[in-house]
Design an enzyme around this catalytic site. Sequence first.
Site, PDB file in Angstrom:
ATOM      1  N   LYS A  54      13.224  -9.443  12.274  1.00 16.70           N
ATOM      2  CA  LYS A  54      14.265 -10.381  12.724  1.00 16.70           C
ATOM      3  C   LYS A  54      15.587  -9.625  12.898  1.00 16.70           C
ATOM      4  CE  LYS A  54      11.846 -14.218  10.643  1.00 16.70           C
ATOM      5  NZ  LYS A  54      11.604 -15.093   9.512  1.00 16.70           N
ATOM      6  N   GLN A  98      13.923 -16.920   3.913  1.00 12.82           N
ATOM      7  CA  GLN A  98      12.559 -16.439   4.160  1.00 12.82           C
ATOM      8  C   GLN A  98      11.606 -17.019   3.105  1.00 12.82           C
ATOM      9  OE1 GLN A  98      11.724 -14.405   6.866  1.00 12.82           O
ATOM     10  NE2 GLN A  98       9.634 -14.835   6.237  1.00 12.82           N
ATOM     11  N   ASP A 123      15.595 -22.436  11.518  1.00 10.82           N
ATOM     12  CA  ASP A 123      14.147 -22.609  11.342  1.00 10.82           C
ATOM     13  C   ASP A 123      13.730 -24.021  11.742  1.00 10.82           C
ATOM     14  OD1 ASP A 123      12.737 -20.347  10.669  1.00 10.82           O
ATOM     15  OD2 ASP A 123      13.101 -20.515   8.514  1.00 10.82           O
TER      16      ASP A 123
END
Length: 289
Positions: A54, A98, A123
Amino acid sequence: MSAKILQGKEFATIIKENARKKVLELKEKYGTAPGLAVIIVGNNPASEVYVRNKHKSCEELGIYSEVVSMPENTSKDELLNKIDELNDAKNIHGILVQLPLPESISKHESEILNRINPKKDVDGFHPTNVGKLSIGEDALVPCTPAGCVKMLELSNIDIEGKNAVIIGRSNIVGKPMFNLLLKKNATVTVCHSKTKNLADITKQADILVAAIGKPKFVTADMVKEGAVIIDVGINRIAPKKLVGDVDFDEVKEKVGAITPVPGGVGLLTVAMLMENVVKAMEMQMKSED
Ligand code: NAD
């Protein structure tokens, strides 16, 4: 019949190029680049690889990237405080935590994810974004299902009026996929572990999405001739061997188009994250204009 193989790399490149252009436009207009903060708690090796990817993608596209590494024994409150700090940070437009979290705080996962300002929730897991997606409002949408739909669009595969069947009802893939395909006017069926006569349903699918997490679960006798198959599954069956939820070699002989694993949907997820960071900044700036 020889199926069209939908190569993730091709689509990821298009999505990233588009994001790169938007980053330049945003920099020009507001004098600052979009910024992403990724919080990683503990030392899960797979998570470390995802976070590195990322960060690398952000650097490629000119997006400011901050990786916040917190130790394994981080408490829930310490993590919530960090999220609050990033919610207030002017140079950060997207925040993600995460997953998975270490076992000691994993039971607080919902509380932790819900602390992210929905406008920065790249997200797309916050209930506000989930709700907006389900009522058809503009929202930040989970990257993997959004990438699948983008791939169908970029391939000029018609969705409207088609029978779409999704196997899997997770909050990350199956459910948002349902809403996205419904928004595109497909007739959508969601199957799951308690579904009876699964193959009878999947054989009706013009578009079949497999998000189960079971290697080669979907076999040729479960699919309709000429169907489009999107394989979201990532299953490690040997130290260096990944396979999808679909028996690719068998199914590709029967269908019109299919995504491979690896090299399919997986590559789109990070590209869509970049798109979400750009979108988050655009939305935040618009509300300040
Ligand atoms: P999950 O475990 O949360 O959900 C799996 C779903 O499959 C459940 O809804 C369950 O009801 C259904 N299921 C299980 N057994 C079934 C059966 N026998 N028949 C019908 N349905 C059944 O998984 P998830 O998070 O949605 O992930 C699914 C797969 O996609 C995994 O392999 C995961 O690694 C992969 N994934 C890939 C990406 C990516 O970037 N490409 C992102 C997220 C998940």
